[in-house]
Design a protein around this motif. Structure first.
Motif, PDB file in Angstrom:
ATOM      1  N   GLY A 101      -6.864 -12.342  36.796  1.00  0.00           N
ATOM      2  CA  GLY A 101      -6.163 -12.396  38.063  1.00  0.00           C
ATOM      3  C   GLY A 101      -4.670 -12.185  37.924  1.00  0.00           C
ATOM      4  N   GLY A 102      -4.207 -12.053  36.681  1.00  0.00           N
ATOM      5  CA  GLY A 102      -2.785 -11.883  36.464  1.00  0.00           C
ATOM      6  C   GLY A 102      -2.384 -10.541  35.890  1.00  0.00           C
ATOM      7  N   VAL A 103      -3.371  -9.779  35.436  1.00  0.00           N
ATOM      8  CA  VAL A 103      -3.094  -8.472  34.819  1.00  0.00           C
ATOM      9  C   VAL A 103      -4.068  -7.450  35.386  1.00  0.00           C
ATOM     10  CG1 VAL A 103      -2.893  -7.179  32.671  1.00  0.00           C
ATOM     11  CG2 VAL A 103      -2.332  -9.616  32.694  1.00  0.00           C
ATOM     12  N   SER A 104      -3.543  -6.332  35.854  1.00  0.00           N
ATOM     13  CA  SER A 104      -4.399  -5.256  36.361  1.00  0.00           C
ATOM     14  C   SER A 104      -4.664  -4.258  35.242  1.00  0.00           C
ATOM     15  CB  SER A 104      -3.728  -4.539  37.532  1.00  0.00           C
ATOM     16  OG  SER A 104      -3.613  -5.397  38.641  1.00  0.00           O
ATOM     17  N   PRO A 105      -5.930  -3.948  34.974  1.00  0.00           N
ATOM     18  CA  PRO A 105      -6.230  -2.970  33.918  1.00  0.00           C
ATOM     19  C   PRO A 105      -5.633  -1.609  34.237  1.00  0.00           C
ATOM     20  CG  PRO A 105      -8.216  -4.128  34.640  1.00  0.00           C
ATOM     21  CD  PRO A 105      -7.141  -4.470  35.618  1.00  0.00           C
ATOM     22  N   ALA A 106      -5.354  -0.870  33.199  1.00  0.00           N
ATOM     23  CA  ALA A 106      -4.853   0.496  33.394  1.00  0.00           C
ATOM     24  C   ALA A 106      -5.940   1.362  34.022  1.00  0.00           C
ATOM     25  CB  ALA A 106      -4.427   1.081  32.051  1.00  0.00           C
ATOM     26  N   GLY A 107      -5.533   2.249  34.903  1.00  0.00           N
ATOM     27  CA  GLY A 107      -6.460   3.220  35.460  1.00  0.00           C
ATOM     28  C   GLY A 107      -6.647   4.375  34.492  1.00  0.00           C
ATOM     29  N   TYR A 108      -7.566   5.244  34.789  1.00  0.00           N
ATOM     30  CA  TYR A 108      -7.810   6.393  33.927  1.00  0.00           C
ATOM     31  C   TYR A 108      -6.576   7.289  33.895  1.00  0.00           C
ATOM     32  CZ  TYR A 108     -12.629   4.846  34.010  1.00  0.00           C
ATOM     33  OH  TYR A 108     -13.769   4.091  33.873  1.00  0.00           O
ATOM     34  N   GLY A 109      -6.146   7.613  32.695  1.00  0.00           N
ATOM     35  CA  GLY A 109      -4.950   8.416  32.530  1.00  0.00           C
ATOM     36  C   GLY A 109      -3.676   7.611  32.434  1.00  0.00           C
ATOM     37  N   GLU A 110      -3.753   6.287  32.624  1.00  0.00           N
ATOM     38  CA  GLU A 110      -2.581   5.423  32.503  1.00  0.00           C
ATOM     39  C   GLU A 110      -2.581   4.752  31.134  1.00  0.00           C
ATOM     40  OE1 GLU A 110      -2.866   2.692  35.710  1.00  0.00           O
ATOM     41  OE2 GLU A 110      -2.439   4.172  37.256  1.00  0.00           O
ATOM     42  N   PRO A 111      -1.433   4.693  30.446  1.00  0.00           N
ATOM     43  CA  PRO A 111      -1.429   4.151  29.078  1.00  0.00           C
ATOM     44  C   PRO A 111      -1.447   2.631  28.997  1.00  0.00           C
ATOM     45  CG  PRO A 111       0.767   4.911  29.678  1.00  0.00           C
ATOM     46  CD  PRO A 111      -0.139   5.295  30.814  1.00  0.00           C
ATOM     47  N   TYR A 112      -0.938   1.932  30.024  1.00  0.00           N
ATOM     48  CA  TYR A 112      -0.770   0.486  29.912  1.00  0.00           C
ATOM     49  C   TYR A 112      -1.246  -0.236  31.167  1.00  0.00           C
ATOM     50  CZ  TYR A 112       2.472   2.194  26.345  1.00  0.00           C
ATOM     51  OH  TYR A 112       3.017   2.851  25.283  1.00  0.00           O
ATOM     52  N   PRO A 113      -1.675  -1.495  31.016  1.00  0.00           N
ATOM     53  CA  PRO A 113      -1.996  -2.316  32.184  1.00  0.00           C
ATOM     54  C   PRO A 113      -0.724  -2.754  32.897  1.00  0.00           C
ATOM     55  CG  PRO A 113      -2.234  -3.603  30.169  1.00  0.00           C
ATOM     56  CD  PRO A 113      -1.958  -2.191  29.742  1.00  0.00           C
ATOM     57  N   ASN A 114      -0.892  -3.338  34.086  1.00  0.00           N
ATOM     58  CA  ASN A 114       0.241  -3.801  34.887  1.00  0.00           C
ATOM     59  C   ASN A 114       0.205  -5.318  35.029  1.00  0.00           C
ATOM     60  OD1 ASN A 114       1.450  -1.216  35.778  1.00  0.00           O
ATOM     61  ND2 ASN A 114      -0.541  -0.935  36.754  1.00  0.00           N
ATOM     62  N   LEU A 115       1.351  -5.954  34.864  1.00  0.00           N
ATOM     63  CA  LEU A 115       1.454  -7.392  35.054  1.00  0.00           C
ATOM     64  C   LEU A 115       1.612  -7.696  36.539  1.00  0.00           C
ATOM     65  CD1 LEU A 115       3.819  -8.464  32.132  1.00  0.00           C
ATOM     66  CD2 LEU A 115       1.327  -8.278  32.159  1.00  0.00           C
ATOM     67  N   GLU A 116       0.796  -8.621  37.035  1.00  0.00           N
ATOM     68  CA  GLU A 116       0.880  -9.044  38.426  1.00  0.00           C
ATOM     69  C   GLU A 116       1.618 -10.381  38.504  1.00  0.00           C
ATOM     70  OE1 GLU A 116      -0.032  -7.033  40.684  1.00  0.00           O
ATOM     71  OE2 GLU A 116      -1.281  -5.622  39.573  1.00  0.00           O
ATOM     72  N   SER A 117       1.715 -10.925  39.716  1.00  0.00           N
ATOM     73  CA  SER A 117       2.465 -12.170  39.897  1.00  0.00           C
ATOM     74  C   SER A 117       1.840 -13.344  39.141  1.00  0.00           C
ATOM     75  CB  SER A 117       2.558 -12.515  41.384  1.00  0.00           C
ATOM     76  OG  SER A 117       1.267 -12.671  41.948  1.00  0.00           O
ATOM     77  N   GLY A 118       0.527 -13.281  38.886  1.00  0.00           N
ATOM     78  CA  GLY A 118      -0.146 -14.365  38.169  1.00  0.00           C
ATOM     79  C   GLY A 118      -0.156 -14.211  36.666  1.00  0.00           C
ATOM     80  N   ALA A 119       0.627 -13.276  36.125  1.00  0.00           N
ATOM     81  CA  ALA A 119       0.628 -13.043  34.681  1.00  0.00           C
ATOM     82  C   ALA A 119       1.208 -14.212  33.893  1.00  0.00           C
ATOM     83  CB  ALA A 119       1.404 -11.766  34.348  1.00  0.00           C
TER      84      ALA A 119
END
Length: 249
Positions: A87-105
């Protein structure tokens, strides 16, 4: 069921309930029930306005967060494993190198603190994803963050099937006994902790709650009376937690 649950959550949220009320008011007006339509529209507008106020949002969020206030790492007892809910980290989409940190990270960061303080030798990261849109599971995305925070890979276990908190608990309760674990430090956002703790304890685990990501902040009184989109979002998430807990019971 996953889609149905998401639709139900959207409907009980202040925004969803207000839009639904406005739609009913419109239909009533078309049907000639204009007086009833007017008052229903007023109620829908007031409901949306109330939950958009920081005063109301902080009240309902505080009800949940005050059950598990912040604890310094030094005051956290020992356990056999640290369980971190997605709930705190969004997985990378296809073609994206890194996941994204969300507010719950903050929950992942706090779990790394606990590990480095030797509060438990094992970290279990739990969270799946929709393979149509995500290149990895959320657990794998959290693993990448944990590695960057200095947690060794051999200390990390992944649970990559779950899509909600109930499944987090269900699948985790199967994995932990394989590692001889019955006592865990449960790390998630303070808003989410009461419901998550109850679900994990219902499956026979000894749970020590370690809440992170507390949202309710002190502010000038006059700002609490001005509607904010962030307050509406916070209200929606808190109401979701309360309703989810009641349904679980």
């Amino acid at each position: 069921m996953f889609v149905v649950s998401k639709l139900a959550i959207a409907l009980i949220s202040p925004l969803g309930a207000s839009l639904f009320g406005a739609l009913l008011a419109l239909l009533l007006a078309i049907a000639g029930r204009r007086r009833l339509a007017f008052w229903l529209g007023v109620v829908a507008l007031l409901w949306l306005w109330f939950w958009s106020l920081p005063l109301a949002s902080n009240w309902v969020r505080g009800y949940l967060e005050d059950q598990h206030p912040p604890i310094a790492v030094q005051g956290v007892p020992q356990a056999q494993a640290i369980v971190v809910l997605g709930g705190g980290v969004s997985p990378a989409g296809y073609g994206e190198p890194y996941p994204n940190l969300e507010s719950g990270a903050d929950r992942v960061w706090h779990a790394a603190r606990l590990f480095h303080a030797s509060k438990a030798p094992l970290v279990l990261l739990t969270g799946g994803s929709d393979p149509d849109h995500s290149a990895t599971s959320e657990a794998e995305a959290m693993r990448q963050f944990m590695l960057d925070l200095g947690v060794p890979d051999h200390a990390i276990v992944l649970e990559e099937r779950s899509r909600n908190t109930s499944q987090n608990a269900e699948h985790t309760s199967v994995i932990l006994p394989e590692h001889g674990v019955t006592r865990v430090l449960l790390v998630t956002s303070a808003l989410h902790m009461p419901r998550a703790k109850a679900l994990f304890e219902a499956l026979g685990l000894e749970v020590i709650p370690v809440a992170a990501d507390h949202e309710v902040l002190s502010r000038p009184w006059w700002r609490s009376l001005l509607p904010e989109t962030s307050a509406l979002d916070g209200s929606s998430r808190a109401i979701k937690e309360i309703v989810g807990r009641l349904v679980g019971r």
